[in-house]
Scaffold this active site. Structure first.
Site, PDB file in Angstrom:
ATOM      1  N   ASN A   1     -17.339   1.204 -18.501  1.00 12.43           N
ATOM      2  CA  ASN A   1     -17.845   2.034 -19.611  1.00 12.43           C
ATOM      3  C   ASN A   1     -18.337   3.760 -18.942  1.00 12.43           C
ATOM      4  O   ASN A   1     -18.123   4.478 -19.340  1.00 12.43           O
ATOM      5  CB  ASN A   1     -19.225   1.465 -19.920  1.00 12.43           C
ATOM      6  CG  ASN A   1     -19.282   0.300 -21.155  1.00 12.43           C
ATOM      7  OD1 ASN A   1     -17.648   0.014 -21.052  1.00 12.43           O
ATOM      8  ND2 ASN A   1     -19.957  -0.641 -21.800  1.00 12.43           N
TER       9      ASN A   1
ATOM     10  N   HIS B   1      -8.940  40.762 -51.479  1.00 12.80           N
ATOM     11  CA  HIS B   1      -8.189  39.925 -52.372  1.00 12.80           C
ATOM     12  C   HIS B   1      -6.418  40.215 -51.669  1.00 12.80           C
ATOM     13  O   HIS B   1      -5.661  39.608 -52.991  1.00 12.80           O
ATOM     14  CB  HIS B   1      -8.693  40.459 -53.642  1.00 12.80           C
ATOM     15  CG  HIS B   1      -9.912  40.659 -53.342  1.00 12.80           C
ATOM     16  ND1 HIS B   1     -10.877  39.598 -53.685  1.00 12.80           N
ATOM     17  CD2 HIS B   1     -11.104  41.345 -52.586  1.00 12.80           C
ATOM     18  CE1 HIS B   1     -12.592  39.825 -53.514  1.00 12.80           C
ATOM     19  NE2 HIS B   1     -12.269  41.063 -53.113  1.00 12.80           N
TER      20      HIS B   1
ATOM     21  N   SER C   1      18.685  28.567 -42.753  1.00 11.31           N
ATOM     22  CA  SER C   1      18.605  27.681 -43.207  1.00 11.31           C
ATOM     23  C   SER C   1      20.006  26.782 -42.944  1.00 11.31           C
ATOM     24  O   SER C   1      20.549  27.600 -42.766  1.00 11.31           O
ATOM     25  CB  SER C   1      18.259  28.223 -44.615  1.00 11.31           C
ATOM     26  OG  SER C   1      18.951  27.642 -45.790  1.00 11.31           O
TER      27      SER C   1
ATOM     28  N   LYS D   1      19.124  33.419 -44.491  1.00  8.91           N
ATOM     29  CA  LYS D   1      17.603  33.220 -43.795  1.00  8.91           C
ATOM     30  C   LYS D   1      17.655  33.246 -43.174  1.00  8.91           C
ATOM     31  O   LYS D   1      18.218  33.005 -41.821  1.00  8.91           O
ATOM     32  CB  LYS D   1      17.416  31.419 -44.986  1.00  8.91           C
ATOM     33  CG  LYS D   1      17.893  31.520 -46.078  1.00  8.91           C
ATOM     34  CD  LYS D   1      16.488  32.404 -47.132  1.00  8.91           C
ATOM     35  CE  LYS D   1      15.188  31.670 -46.285  1.00  8.91           C
ATOM     36  NZ  LYS D   1      14.499  30.744 -47.323  1.00  8.91           N
TER      37      LYS D   1
ATOM     38  N   GLU E   1       4.513  29.647 -38.991  1.00 11.01           N
ATOM     39  CA  GLU E   1       4.889  28.650 -40.192  1.00 11.01           C
ATOM     40  C   GLU E   1       3.932  27.084 -39.406  1.00 11.01           C
ATOM     41  O   GLU E   1       2.877  26.131 -40.124  1.00 11.01           O
ATOM     42  CB  GLU E   1       5.883  28.256 -41.321  1.00 11.01           C
ATOM     43  CG  GLU E   1       6.081  29.018 -42.291  1.00 11.01           C
ATOM     44  CD  GLU E   1       7.504  29.106 -42.963  1.00 11.01           C
ATOM     45  OE1 GLU E   1       7.702  28.711 -44.203  1.00 11.01           O
ATOM     46  OE2 GLU E   1       8.389  29.104 -41.920  1.00 11.01           O
TER      47      GLU E   1
ATOM     48  N   GLN F   1     -13.034   3.870 -27.772  1.00 12.02           N
ATOM     49  CA  GLN F   1     -11.346   3.866 -27.771  1.00 12.02           C
ATOM     50  C   GLN F   1     -10.490   4.750 -27.936  1.00 12.02           C
ATOM     51  O   GLN F   1      -9.556   5.528 -28.143  1.00 12.02           O
ATOM     52  CB  GLN F   1     -10.992   2.837 -27.030  1.00 12.02           C
ATOM     53  CG  GLN F   1      -9.042   2.654 -26.448  1.00 12.02           C
ATOM     54  CD  GLN F   1      -8.675   1.440 -26.092  1.00 12.02           C
ATOM     55  OE1 GLN F   1      -9.245   0.684 -24.894  1.00 12.02           O
ATOM     56  NE2 GLN F   1      -8.597   0.293 -26.852  1.00 12.02           N
TER      57      GLN F   1
ATOM     58  N   LYS G   1      -9.118   9.042 -27.670  1.00 10.72           N
ATOM     59  CA  LYS G   1      -8.641   9.652 -26.906  1.00 10.72           C
ATOM     60  C   LYS G   1      -7.448   9.945 -27.248  1.00 10.72           C
ATOM     61  O   LYS G   1      -7.227  11.079 -26.831  1.00 10.72           O
ATOM     62  CB  LYS G   1      -7.369   8.544 -25.410  1.00 10.72           C
ATOM     63  CG  LYS G   1      -8.851   8.137 -24.928  1.00 10.72           C
ATOM     64  CD  LYS G   1      -8.648   7.429 -24.144  1.00 10.72           C
ATOM     65  CE  LYS G   1     -10.136   6.799 -23.224  1.00 10.72           C
ATOM     66  NZ  LYS G   1     -10.659   6.133 -24.581  1.00 10.72           N
TER      67      LYS G   1
END
Ligand code: ARG
Length: 462
Positions: free
Chosen positions: A110, A156, A277, A283, A290, A322, A325
């Site tokens: 522990n 905005h 793409s 593209k 992202e 446990q 982790k």
């Protein structure tokens, strides 16, 4: 196979239980910390006479050999030995015989696991602080090149006032500085040593916790053994810092994603940080940005994971812990990776200054400056605001911008308007005229850059 704790058991655990119970699949990552902690513990046991100095030396050199064997990949861990702590103890005993069984005197898994995880976290805090300084440096570099690059500033996501790109970038540098400072405060709060807490109540052996604490670079041993083995707030605080840091990165990523659209065309990302793409040949997608935006969800999840695991657990240790982790490893490693990719992505990003300037002129971004102009001539700001609003409405009708409105038209709204209005509402001047402390003018942005640069220097030569 007899377990290290098998004395009290008549039967062995089932295979499915071994599999379920074991953490070695992921906690092997702690092996260096486990060995470091065991070496400090063994040295202390020898020094205090709990075991002999000779025994201590043999254990220490065997542990060192085990570490280099693990480094070389020569060791296979087993789920039968549950976790990294018992795997290493088992290897030690196979290597030096019965003496290996003395290492665990005055210690429990522990306090051992609490120590290992804390040392892992501490190392990660330092590593990430280094990365954050690199990140701040990259931001400053880009800011310096764009002190006079005018872009629209938004609220905005509607055009508000003209700002410099440097000003926006330096805002992100300020956020990164606080991300760094959050980790400094982690270090102040959490650099205490749980080793010596035993299972929960301490130990009957005359251990020297100051000795181990010094060797392991802690500010001191924790003051309460129950606390030492049972809290995981240091993981929560670290994942919380990671969540905030990731949130900050994602906001800049979102801006970069918007900026790189055909509609905005403020920046072009380097091919190295974009992808294509599989169907649409034209593209070029901002995948790195992202992915960083997406990975924030993961890190928030990691934080939520540990918060939920810890909620309502009675003191002291419970096996639930446990589960601390995987979320810790995932959260901090994700944060690290994201900072590492942000740096070159930002540095290689091409800034399209002309488009930025052209857009800064749109949306009546200079309307506040017109209102301020009237106010400086004695009109109350509320009235200037109203007059300017009416002029803007007029321009919308005429489909022109404020600088295209002839002076005679201005005069219809207020005879205080003179020819110098055109200088005042020039977007570059609008940006440069904001000279208040912390504002967007080149003068103030340079002050901001200087203060961040001295922060970096201070931290680097610490
Ligand atoms: N693998 C355990 C963990 O990660 C180590 C501590 C186990 N202690 C115990 N009493 N079963 O938490």
């Amino acid at each position: 196979m007899q377990k290290l704790w098998g004395g009290r058991f008549k039967d062995s655990t089932s295979e499915i239980m071994d599999e379920f119970n074991a953490s070695i699949r992921y906690d092997w990552k702690l092996y260096k910390y486990d060995i470091k902690g065991s070496i400090a513990h063994a040295r202390m046991l020898g020094k205090t006479g709990i075991i002999s100095e000779d025994e201590s030396k043999i254990i220490i050199s065997a542990l060192e050999e085990i570490e280099s064997e693990i480094d070389k990949g020569n060791i296979e861990f087993s789920v039968k030995h549950e976790d990294i702590h018992m795997n290493i103890e088992n290897i030690l005993t196979n290597k030096i015989g019965d003496l290996g069984k003395k290492l665990h005197t005055a210690r429990s898994r522990n306090d051992q696991v609490a120590l290992d995880v804390r040392m892992y976290s501490r190392d990660k805090v330092e590593e990430i602080q280094g990365l954050l300084l690199d990140w701040i440096k990259a931001l400053v570099e880009v800011a310096k090149e764009n002190i006079y690059t005018v872009i629209p500033g938004y609220t905005h996501l509607q055009i508000g006032q003209p700002i410099s790109l440097a000003h926006l970038i330096m805002a992100h540098a300020e956020m990164a500085k606080r991300d760094y400072q959050r980790l400094s405060s982690w270090m102040e709060i959490h650099n205490t040593m749980p080793l010596g807490s035993g299972a929960l109540a301490g130990t009957t052996f005359p251990i020297d916790r100051y000795m181990t604490s010094n060797e392991l670079g802690f500010d001191g041993p924790c003051a309460n053994s129950m606390d030492g083995v049972s809290d995981r707030d240091y993981i929560i605080d670290l994942l919380s810092a990671a969540s905030t840091g990731m949130m900050h990165l994602s906001r800049l990523c979102e801006e970069i994603i918007i900026w790189s659209t055909q509609e905005f065309h403020f920046v072009e990302l380097d091919d190295a940080y974009s992808t294509g793409s599989s169907m649409m040949p034209q593209k070029k997608n901002p995948d790195a940005a992202e992915l960083i935006r997406g990975k924030v969800g993961r890190v928030y999840g990691d934080l939520n994971n540990i918060l939920t695991v810890m909620k309502g657990l009675p003191l002291a240790y419970n096996k639930d812990m446990q589960e601390d982790k995987e979320c810790l490893f995932d959260g901090v490693e994700t944060w690290e990776k994201c900072i590492k990719i942000m740096i070159p992505m930002l540095k290689t990003m091409k800034v399209c200054k002309d488009t930025m300037l052209a857009d800064a002129k749109k949306g009546f971004s200079n309307a506040t400056d017109l209102a301020d102009y009237l106010t400086k001539k004695g009109v109350a700001f509320r009235d200037s605001h109203k007059i300017t609003g009416e002029i803007v409405l007029d321009c919308i009708d005429k489909n022109i911008s404020l600088d295209e409105l002839p002076i005679e038209e201005y005069k219809k709204y207020s005879d205080l308007v003179e020819e110098d209005i055109y200088d005042t509402i020039d977007v570059f001047n609008c940006m440069e005229n904001r000279i208040s402390m912390g504002a967007t003018s080149s003068k103030q942005v340079k002050v901001n850059i200087e203060s961040i640069e001295s922060f970096i220097k201070l931290k680097q030569y610490r």
